[in-house]
Structures are given as structure tokens and as C-alpha cells.
Design an enzyme around this catalytic site. Sequence first.
Site, PDB file in Angstrom:
ATOM      1  N   GLU A 402      35.196  44.875  31.866  1.00  0.00           N
ATOM      2  CA  GLU A 402      35.062  45.852  30.768  1.00  0.00           C
ATOM      3  C   GLU A 402      35.209  47.286  31.252  1.00  0.00           C
ATOM      4  O   GLU A 402      34.532  48.189  30.763  1.00  0.00           O
ATOM      5  CB  GLU A 402      33.706  45.684  30.069  1.00  0.00           C
ATOM      6  CG  GLU A 402      33.765  44.887  28.818  1.00  0.00           C
ATOM      7  CD  GLU A 402      35.116  44.937  28.168  1.00  0.00           C
ATOM      8  OE1 GLU A 402      35.591  46.047  27.881  1.00  0.00           O
ATOM      9  OE2 GLU A 402      35.726  43.879  27.967  1.00  0.00           O
TER      10      GLU A 402
HETATM   11  C1  LIG Z   1      35.250  37.115  35.602  1.00  0.00           C
HETATM   12  C2  LIG Z   1      36.174  38.114  34.994  1.00  0.00           C
HETATM   13  C3  LIG Z   1      36.360  38.128  33.628  1.00  0.00           C
HETATM   14  C4  LIG Z   1      37.258  39.035  33.057  1.00  0.00           C
HETATM   15  N1  LIG Z   1      37.500  38.988  31.704  1.00  0.00           N
HETATM   16  C5  LIG Z   1      38.506  39.740  31.193  1.00  0.00           C
HETATM   17  C6  LIG Z   1      38.937  39.571  29.843  1.00  0.00           C
HETATM   18  O1  LIG Z   1      38.377  38.768  29.091  1.00  0.00           O
HETATM   19  N2  LIG Z   1      39.979  40.302  29.401  1.00  0.00           N
HETATM   20  C7  LIG Z   1      40.638  41.198  30.193  1.00  0.00           C
HETATM   21  O2  LIG Z   1      41.582  41.817  29.734  1.00  0.00           O
HETATM   22  N3  LIG Z   1      40.245  41.390  31.480  1.00  0.00           N
HETATM   23  C8  LIG Z   1      39.208  40.686  31.992  1.00  0.00           C
HETATM   24  N4  LIG Z   1      38.829  40.845  33.301  1.00  0.00           N
HETATM   25  C9  LIG Z   1      39.510  41.841  34.108  1.00  0.00           C
HETATM   26  C10 LIG Z   1      38.632  43.050  34.430  1.00  0.00           C
HETATM   27  O3  LIG Z   1      38.418  43.821  33.290  1.00  0.00           O
HETATM   28  C11 LIG Z   1      39.324  43.809  35.569  1.00  0.00           C
HETATM   29  O4  LIG Z   1      39.142  43.033  36.737  1.00  0.00           O
HETATM   30  C12 LIG Z   1      38.785  45.204  35.756  1.00  0.00           C
HETATM   31  O5  LIG Z   1      39.152  46.009  34.671  1.00  0.00           O
HETATM   32  C13 LIG Z   1      39.289  45.849  37.043  1.00  0.00           C
HETATM   33  O6  LIG Z   1      40.662  45.704  37.202  1.00  0.00           O
HETATM   34  P1  LIG Z   1      41.232  45.144  38.595  1.00  0.00           P
HETATM   35  O7  LIG Z   1      40.542  43.875  38.882  1.00  0.00           O
HETATM   36  O8  LIG Z   1      42.699  45.138  38.523  1.00  0.00           O
HETATM   37  O9  LIG Z   1      40.731  46.179  39.661  1.00  0.00           O
HETATM   38  P2  LIG Z   1      41.457  47.546  40.054  1.00  0.00           P
HETATM   39  O10 LIG Z   1      41.839  48.273  38.809  1.00  0.00           O
HETATM   40  O11 LIG Z   1      42.501  47.275  41.055  1.00  0.00           O
HETATM   41  O12 LIG Z   1      40.264  48.327  40.725  1.00  0.00           O
HETATM   42  C14 LIG Z   1      39.877  48.158  42.097  1.00  0.00           C
HETATM   43  C15 LIG Z   1      38.912  49.292  42.466  1.00  0.00           C
HETATM   44  O13 LIG Z   1      39.576  50.562  42.330  1.00  0.00           O
HETATM   45  C16 LIG Z   1      38.868  51.400  41.432  1.00  0.00           C
HETATM   46  N5  LIG Z   1      39.824  52.178  40.631  1.00  0.00           N
HETATM   47  C17 LIG Z   1      40.981  51.761  40.081  1.00  0.00           C
HETATM   48  N6  LIG Z   1      41.570  52.778  39.424  1.00  0.00           N
HETATM   49  C18 LIG Z   1      40.771  53.847  39.544  1.00  0.00           C
HETATM   50  C19 LIG Z   1      40.827  55.204  39.085  1.00  0.00           C
HETATM   51  N7  LIG Z   1      41.819  55.658  38.334  1.00  0.00           N
HETATM   52  N8  LIG Z   1      39.806  56.029  39.419  1.00  0.00           N
HETATM   53  C20 LIG Z   1      38.769  55.596  40.155  1.00  0.00           C
HETATM   54  N9  LIG Z   1      38.664  54.332  40.623  1.00  0.00           N
HETATM   55  C21 LIG Z   1      39.650  53.467  40.315  1.00  0.00           C
HETATM   56  C22 LIG Z   1      38.042  50.468  40.552  1.00  0.00           C
HETATM   57  O14 LIG Z   1      36.894  51.116  40.014  1.00  0.00           O
HETATM   58  C23 LIG Z   1      37.689  49.358  41.546  1.00  0.00           C
HETATM   59  O15 LIG Z   1      36.569  49.730  42.291  1.00  0.00           O
HETATM   60  C24 LIG Z   1      37.925  39.970  33.878  1.00  0.00           C
HETATM   61  C25 LIG Z   1      37.710  39.962  35.263  1.00  0.00           C
HETATM   62  C26 LIG Z   1      36.872  39.040  35.819  1.00  0.00           C
HETATM   63  C27 LIG Z   1      36.706  39.017  37.311  1.00  0.00           C
END
Ligand SMILES: Cc1cc2nc3c(=O)[nH]c(=O)nc-3n(C[C@H](O)[C@H](O)[C@H](O)COP(=O)(O)OP(=O)(O)OC[C@H]3O[C@@H](n4cnc5c(N)ncnc54)[C@H](O)[C@@H]3O)c2cc1C
Length: 573
Positions: A402
Site C-alpha cells: 500500500e
Molecule cells: C504480500 C504482498 C501483497 C501485495 N499486494 C498487492 C496488491 O494487492 N496490489 C498491488 O498492486 N500491489 C501489491 N503489492 C505490491 C506492493 O504494494 C509493492 O511491493 C510496494 O508498493 C513496493 O514496491 P516494490 O516492491 O516494487 O519496491 P520498490 O518500489 O522497488 O521499493 C524498494 C525500496 O525503495 C524505496 N523507494 C522506491 N522508490 C522510492 C522513492 N521515490 N523515494 C524514496 N524511496 C523509494 C521503497 O520505499 C523501498 O524501501 C503487494 C506486495 C506484497 C509483498
Amino acid sequence: VLDEAIKMATDVLAPLNPVGDREGLKYENGNVITPSGFKEAWKKFSEGGWIGMVHDPDLGGQGLPNVLKFLASEIFAGANIAFFLTSMLTEGAAHLIQAFGTDEMRKLYCPNMYTGRWTGTMCLTEPQAGSDVGNLKTSARPNGDHYLISGSKIFISAGEHDLTENIIHPVLARIEGAPKGTKGISLFLVPKYLVNPDGSLAGPNDVRCGGIEHKMGIHASPTCTMNFGDEGNCRGWLLGEPNKGMACMFQMMNEARLGVGIQGLGLASVAYQSALSYAHERTQGASWKAGKDPNAPRVPIIEHPDVRRMLMFMKSLTEGMRALMYSVARHIDLSMHSPDEKERELNKNMVELLTPVCKAYGSDWGFRVNEVAVQVFGGYGYCQEYPVEQYLRDQKISSIYEGTNGIQAIDLIGRKIARNNGEYLRQFVGMMKKVVEPNLDHPRLGSVAQKQNHAIDTVVELTTWLGQAFGKDMAVPLLNACPYLEAFGHMTLGYYLLQGALIADEKLQQLMKQSASQDVAEAAKTNPDVGFYHDRILSARFFANYMLPRVDSIAAAIKTDDRSALEALFGQD
Ligand SMILES: Cc1cc2nc3c(=O)[nH]c(=O)nc-3n(C[C@H](O)[C@H](O)[C@H](O)COP(=O)(O)OP(=O)(O)OC[C@H]3O[C@@H](n4cnc5c(N)ncnc54)[C@H](O)[C@@H]3O)c2cc1C
């Protein structure tokens, strides 16, 4: 209603929590099989009307206030978060259709979703578009009355399962030729099975689950890769206007962010309850009062001051988060139903300001409460015999999905504070000062009120300091957004705890006047309310003394303008 929620949680959801954790999910050729008992539980939960609690009765809802929903949600989240997640998503997806769908869509989908016949999801994330949603690649091509959707989403909670006959996916995609970034994103309704005008199912859409993740926690919640349009025939219908998909989806995201905050609270709450009862039962060591006497009797660990400190930490944080979140629920209700337009506006602003705080503080500090619960259990806390190790694993995801807590912090400092020149914060400070200032000389809580007043002034001053940095060097607020949110959260919890303590103090004074004994512990034996109010006051005092000083240390750290993290080379050799 709450009695029924407790019954549902105790009799149906909680017993399935360890089952879901141990058994997990099975993926077979595009299908996902949920753990034993989940299907029956979903049926009972749906029949109870819990999914559409706050929604329009004409669309299958119950028309109840949000305050009641938040209370029930804490109970359900604490009982079985992996199960409850599907309910939260279903409600949010149905509410999206209610807000942005056509009349026909509303009638066709909302009643089936609010009553749990079908479930819903939210489909945003792609491999290259996690925090950076604007970078998504899923496309939509106009094709008569609908669009053809093509692309893959990852990490989609409840994307596929065997609980219901249909699954409704709100999918973010870019209409071919639309601008890059978030301004070119539209929202589509994509059912797993196509739906006839009479509500019967017409046949499968071109939507397929490509696999599920194997995770640290929430083992019973399917986290799916979803492939849309592998056969070139995935039909989606526009929700809202073209290219306005992000604005629409924000409705669901904001609701889900509050839901994730509640998840933090629910798991913190059950962790505290488990630790408290264990501390009463577990005997280890002699009382410190016995000195070095080897014959002194062994005592329950709750006699040890360090264990009491841990319990107090858990209790004050849990109660503070609860007060914050229920207050936000009240702000939501007033923002919708107050007869006064100004009041509606003020309450809406408070919901917007406090949403990232509920999400990020609730999940980060909820996690810490869970961690301390494991500590209270000692070695047994690390073992599966007791539930706290599962709570800890289940809790961790709440700071990630989220919108990660890093993104929440940027939302707080950027969108919710800087963008409106601090107006929401000024309104919140005005609200807090109305409670705090008249109580600075309170005979019993004056010192707590003074510390709270100081915390508010410190956060306001820190906000001004960061505001000045905004104009000069964006790296400074971005670097400090998370510590700022933490300080903001401590200030906020301190306020709600003080507010509760002032009420508790009045009640306690009245009860003690009627009590035969003037000793609180003695009086509490015959009237448990005495103990409850007494300890509520102590929660506020403990928080003011142990947690509020962190606001000072965070402010001092930020103001050093330390750039080490920016300057570090972070070589990988
Ligand atoms: C169990 C689970 C359930 C989920 N359910 C859903 C769902 O139902 N629907 C859906 O759409 N998604 C879902 N997600 C996805 C989830 O919302 C994302 O994993 C999350 O938004 C982070 O994206 P990412 O994993 O690509 O991490 P990244 O975006 O790659 O982030 C990695 C790190 O970098 C930091 N970061 C990235 N960009 C920035 C920035 N601009 N400024 C500062 N810090 C930054 C982040 O805070 C984090 O610490 C789910 C994920 C999991 C693991």
C-alpha cells in the site's frame, strides 16, 4: 454489532489463523487452493454482512458508521489478517465501482461484492512499477463497448483463489497513445468471469494467474502474478474518465492505507494480550525484592520491572494507535455527514493529514510491539508453540504494501503539509492545543500536558525548518521524511493518549469517591473499571515520559543537517 464481531473472530477466524500459516496455499495450473476451512469461513463471514458494513443498504451494504467498521476491523485483523485482507480488498474494489462505475455496473457488481458472493482486488504493481506506479506498461486498446487489456501484474493479493465463483479486478493500464507517467493512466474493471446483464456468469475472461509468491508471513493470502490478455481477448471496462485512473484509484489506496494501519493495530493488540497473559502465567526467577535469598519463591515474570516496562510500552502504543485510528474513523463519518460544510471540510482535511500517519506509524510501531511481544515470551516467543512469532511475520508486510512507509512519509511532508502551506497541520495543532493548553496546570496530568505541549511546539518548529529547506535543497526533506513522520506520530499518539487520560481521570475520581477503599489496587478488585481507568492514565504518563522525548532527539538529529547518507559512496567491494 461488536459482540457479533468478537464471536466471528473468536469462533471462526482466529482458529484458522495458525491453520492458514502452516498449511499455506497450493498453486495448480492457474488455480489457487486455499487452506482447510477458509471457504466455509468466507461463507460465514459474508453472510454476517461484514464486507459492506458502511455501505449503501440498497447496494448490499449495512449503512453503519465508519467508527464501528474500524472497531470490527481491528478485531478481524488481529484474529486472522491473511483472511481479512481479502475482505478489505473486496470492499475497496466494490466502493471504486460504486464511485466511478456506471449505474449498470453499480447494480451488477456492488451487491455481489458487498455480500461476498464475488471478491475484489487492486491491480497496480508491475515488476518495474512498484513505488513508481506511473511507470506501468499494461495497455488498453479500445474495442467496441470495452477495451482489450494486455499486460502482467505482480504481487496481486487475492488475485486468484477458490473462495468465490468470480473475482473482480480493478486494473490500472495505459490507453494506447496516452501520455507517459501517472497522467496517462486509466482504471478498468476486469472480471475473471464475464457477467451477463442479469448477473449470471457468461464465461471466462482472458485473465490467468501465473503463480503465487512464497512469503515470510500472511501465508494464507494468495499473492499472485496476474496475466491479462495472453490470448489477446481480455475485456475491461473503463471506470471513471480516460487518463484519470490514478485519481480514482487513490480512493481505494487511501482506504487501504487506513486498513493497513488497522492491521498494525490489530496485530499489536493481540500481541499485547498474548504477552500480558503469558507474563501472568510464566514463572521464572525470584522477585527483585527478595534480594539474593536463594530460597525466595519463584514469581510470575510480570513481577520483573523490565517485563513490566515492555508491557507498558506495548500497552501505551496499542492504546494510542487505537485512539488515533478510531478518531480518524470519526473524522471520516463527520466529513461525510456533518450538517455544517466547514466542519465537513475540516474533518476531511484531518483524514487526509492523518492517513499516512495511521499507515506508516501503525505498521512500524505495530511491528515493534510485536517484536517486544516475542521478547516477553523469551525462547518460547521464537517458537511456533505460541502465536506471537506468526504475528510478527504477518505484521512485517504492513510497512511495505500500500505504498512503502518511505512513500507515506514523503506523502505526509510533501502532499499533506508542504503543498497546502501547512494549513492542515495548523488546523490539527489548533485542535490539539484546545485540549492541551487548558490542562497545563491539571493537578494530576499537568506534567503530561506540558510535555505534550512541548512536543507539539517542537514538531511545528521542525516543520518550519524543513519547509525552509524545501525551497533550497529538496534532498533535505526527502532524507528526513521518515524520521519526521516518526516525530509527528509520537506527537499525535501523545495527544490522543492525553485526551483519553483526561476522561479516565474524571471517571476514576468519581469511582474512587464511591469506593469503600481508597487504595486503587484494592478498589480495582471489586470494580475492574477502576483498574482500567487507572492504567489508561498511566499509559499517557508513560508515553509522555518515555516516548515524547524522542521528538526532541529526532528534531535535534534532523537539524544537524547531516548529509552522511547523501555523501556516502556505498562501494560494494
Ligand atoms: C504480500 C504482498 C501483497 C501485495 N499486494 C498487492 C496488491 O494487492 N496490489 C498491488 O498492486 N500491489 C501489491 N503489492 C505490491 C506492493 O504494494 C509493492 O511491493 C510496494 O508498493 C513496493 O514496491 P516494490 O516492491 O516494487 O519496491 P520498490 O518500489 O522497488 O521499493 C524498494 C525500496 O525503495 C524505496 N523507494 C522506491 N522508490 C522510492 C522513492 N521515490 N523515494 C524514496 N524511496 C523509494 C521503497 O520505499 C523501498 O524501501 C503487494 C506486495 C506484497 C509483498
